[in-house]
Write a protein that holds these residues in place. Structure first.
Motif, PDB file in Angstrom:
ATOM      1  N   SER A 145       0.802  -1.224   0.000  1.00  0.00           N
ATOM      2  CA  SER A 145       0.000   0.000   0.000  1.00  0.00           C
ATOM      3  C   SER A 145       0.837   1.278   0.000  1.00  0.00           C
ATOM      4  O   SER A 145       0.336   2.347   0.296  1.00  0.00           O
ATOM      5  N   ASN A 146       2.127   1.155  -0.332  1.00  0.00           N
ATOM      6  CA  ASN A 146       3.068   2.287  -0.343  1.00  0.00           C
ATOM      7  C   ASN A 146       3.587   2.654   1.043  1.00  0.00           C
ATOM      8  O   ASN A 146       4.416   3.554   1.164  1.00  0.00           O
ATOM      9  N   TRP A 147       3.095   2.003   2.067  1.00  0.00           N
ATOM     10  CA  TRP A 147       3.564   2.272   3.420  1.00  0.00           C
ATOM     11  C   TRP A 147       4.735   1.363   3.774  1.00  0.00           C
ATOM     12  O   TRP A 147       4.801   0.206   3.360  1.00  0.00           O
ATOM     13  N   ARG A 148       5.674   1.913   4.572  1.00  0.00           N
ATOM     14  CA  ARG A 148       6.768   1.141   5.140  1.00  0.00           C
ATOM     15  C   ARG A 148       6.814   1.376   6.646  1.00  0.00           C
ATOM     16  O   ARG A 148       6.554   2.485   7.116  1.00  0.00           O
ATOM     17  N   ALA A 149       7.149   0.333   7.389  1.00  0.00           N
ATOM     18  CA  ALA A 149       7.348   0.461   8.834  1.00  0.00           C
ATOM     19  C   ALA A 149       8.717  -0.109   9.171  1.00  0.00           C
ATOM     20  O   ALA A 149       9.136  -1.114   8.582  1.00  0.00           O
ATOM     21  N   GLU A 150       9.411   0.542  10.117  1.00  0.00           N
ATOM     22  CA  GLU A 150      10.747   0.064  10.452  1.00  0.00           C
ATOM     23  C   GLU A 150      11.097   0.373  11.897  1.00  0.00           C
ATOM     24  O   GLU A 150      10.500   1.241  12.536  1.00  0.00           O
ATOM     25  N   VAL A 151      12.077  -0.354  12.367  1.00  0.00           N
ATOM     26  CA  VAL A 151      12.718  -0.077  13.652  1.00  0.00           C
ATOM     27  C   VAL A 151      14.128   0.416  13.349  1.00  0.00           C
ATOM     28  O   VAL A 151      14.864  -0.217  12.588  1.00  0.00           O
ATOM     29  N   GLU A 152      14.494   1.552  13.925  1.00  0.00           N
ATOM     30  CA  GLU A 152      15.783   2.185  13.643  1.00  0.00           C
ATOM     31  C   GLU A 152      16.585   2.401  14.914  1.00  0.00           C
ATOM     32  O   GLU A 152      16.056   2.867  15.932  1.00  0.00           O
ATOM     33  N   LEU A 153      17.847   2.057  14.862  1.00  0.00           N
ATOM     34  CA  LEU A 153      18.797   2.356  15.914  1.00  0.00           C
ATOM     35  C   LEU A 153      19.792   3.370  15.364  1.00  0.00           C
ATOM     36  O   LEU A 153      20.350   3.169  14.272  1.00  0.00           O
ATOM     37  N   ASN A 154      19.976   4.490  16.065  1.00  0.00           N
ATOM     38  CA  ASN A 154      20.936   5.479  15.560  1.00  0.00           C
ATOM     39  C   ASN A 154      21.846   5.996  16.662  1.00  0.00           C
ATOM     40  O   ASN A 154      21.573   5.851  17.856  1.00  0.00           O
ATOM     41  N   TYR A 155      22.940   6.594  16.217  1.00  0.00           N
ATOM     42  CA  TYR A 155      23.944   7.150  17.119  1.00  0.00           C
ATOM     43  C   TYR A 155      24.382   8.499  16.596  1.00  0.00           C
ATOM     44  O   TYR A 155      24.587   8.666  15.384  1.00  0.00           O
ATOM     45  N   ARG A 156      24.491   9.492  17.484  1.00  0.00           N
ATOM     46  CA  ARG A 156      24.928  10.831  17.121  1.00  0.00           C
ATOM     47  C   ARG A 156      26.022  11.293  18.086  1.00  0.00           C
ATOM     48  O   ARG A 156      25.998  10.962  19.274  1.00  0.00           O
ATOM     49  N   ARG A 157      26.949  12.072  17.539  1.00  0.00           N
ATOM     50  CA  ARG A 157      28.006  12.639  18.379  1.00  0.00           C
ATOM     51  C   ARG A 157      28.355  14.030  17.874  1.00  0.00           C
ATOM     52  O   ARG A 157      28.383  14.272  16.663  1.00  0.00           O
ATOM     53  N   ALA A 158      28.627  14.944  18.808  1.00  0.00           N
ATOM     54  CA  ALA A 158      29.086  16.292  18.473  1.00  0.00           C
ATOM     55  C   ALA A 158      29.962  16.799  19.615  1.00  0.00           C
ATOM     56  O   ALA A 158      29.815  16.369  20.770  1.00  0.00           O
ATOM     57  N   ASP A 159      30.856  17.716  19.309  1.00  0.00           N
ATOM     58  CA  ASP A 159      31.732  18.305  20.325  1.00  0.00           C
ATOM     59  C   ASP A 159      31.109  19.582  20.879  1.00  0.00           C
ATOM     60  O   ASP A 159      30.595  20.416  20.122  1.00  0.00           O
ATOM     61  N   PHE A 160      31.155  19.727  22.201  1.00  0.00           N
ATOM     62  CA  PHE A 160      30.676  20.953  22.824  1.00  0.00           C
ATOM     63  C   PHE A 160      31.562  22.142  22.433  1.00  0.00           C
ATOM     64  O   PHE A 160      32.747  21.992  22.127  1.00  0.00           O
ATOM     65  N   LYS A 161      30.943  23.339  22.487  1.00  0.00           N
ATOM     66  CA  LYS A 161      31.651  24.533  22.044  1.00  0.00           C
ATOM     67  C   LYS A 161      31.627  25.655  23.086  1.00  0.00           C
ATOM     68  O   LYS A 161      32.673  26.101  23.544  1.00  0.00           O
ATOM     69  N   ARG A 162      30.433  26.150  23.442  1.00  0.00           N
ATOM     70  CA  ARG A 162      30.301  27.271  24.379  1.00  0.00           C
ATOM     71  C   ARG A 162      29.123  27.000  25.310  1.00  0.00           C
ATOM     72  O   ARG A 162      28.208  26.238  24.991  1.00  0.00           O
TER      73      ARG A 162
END
Length: 240
Positions: A79-96
């Protein structure tokens, strides 16, 4: 409520467009996906800092642009629909950061986010001919859970230094707009490009310590409100 209502509005909008989109795709089945992410993270609000001497004023904390990776497993319906389970990871450096007695002070250490999302997508009909043949636009939304860590973070000036190495958890939501391109020479393999906005729905509290100050060293508790991140995700999706 405003954050959740925007997700609901997008889902309703996608459903309305789907009703008028024409013949649904007959392709069904499971898929796996991987994507690399580049994120612009909005400055987070520091709502206040609790100490043994009372609550101190807040301010903000900022990071450089970050990066990450998404891993997902899903199912593509007819029906054009997709369902998923996602695992993600993000990282950034602090600044101020600005909070308490520290104003626009240098901050080091890193912001790290691990999250698990349940996502729902609507794929519009694939373009069949012309310059854009094989391209499928899509929209999506997701709800999930995020673990946030301030890793070895220090905010300091000439007379004061504050440290955090603490984590907290909260619910999160995201909306997505993108397209996939079916590689003609590789059946079932698609390149994906996506614009995404993610926001943490709950407030966060990070335990820390004033390490150097005119009052000595003492524990603190820093309350933070997230203002979201906007990402560009480029990846591959393999259908089976």
């Amino acid at each position: 409520m405003g954050r959740i209502s925007s997700l609901a509005a997008l889902t309703v909008f996608a459903a309305a467009l789907g009703a008028a989109a024409g013949t649904a795709s007959a392709e069904t089945g499971p898929y796996v996906a991987i994507a690399l992410s580049y994120a612009h993270i909005e400055d987070a609000d520091i709502d206040g800092i609790d100490t043994d001497f009372g609550r101190q004023p807040g301010g903000y904390i900022s990071t450089d642009d970050g990066y990450g990776v998404n891993l997902a497993i899903g199912y593509d319906f007819a029906s054009n629909w997709r369902a998923e389970v996602e695992l993600n990871y993000r990282r950034a450096d602090f600044k101020r950061a600005t909070a308490g007695a520290l104003t626009d002070a240098t901050t080091d250490g890193s912001y790290r986010q691990s999250a698990l999302f349940a996502n729902l997508y609507y794929d519009f009909d694939t373009l069949q001919s012309g310059t854009f043949a094989g391209i499928t636009p899509y929209v999506g939304a997701g709800l999930g859970w995020a673990h946030i860590k301030w890793s070895d973070s220090h905010t300091y000036n000439a007379v004061e230094r504050v440290g955090h190495d603490s984590s907290d958890n909260t619910t999160a939501a995201q909306i997505m707009l993108g397209f996939s391109y079916a590689i003609p020479e590789a059946e079932g393999l698609q390149i994906t490009a996506e614009l995404r906005h993610t926001r943490l729905l709950g407030d966060l509290t990070f335990k820390g310590r004033v390490l150097e100050s005119r009052f000595g060293s003492f524990p603190i508790s820093t309350d933070v409100s997230d203002k979201g991140r906007t990402e560009i995700n480029i990846g591959l999706r393999r259908s089976f």
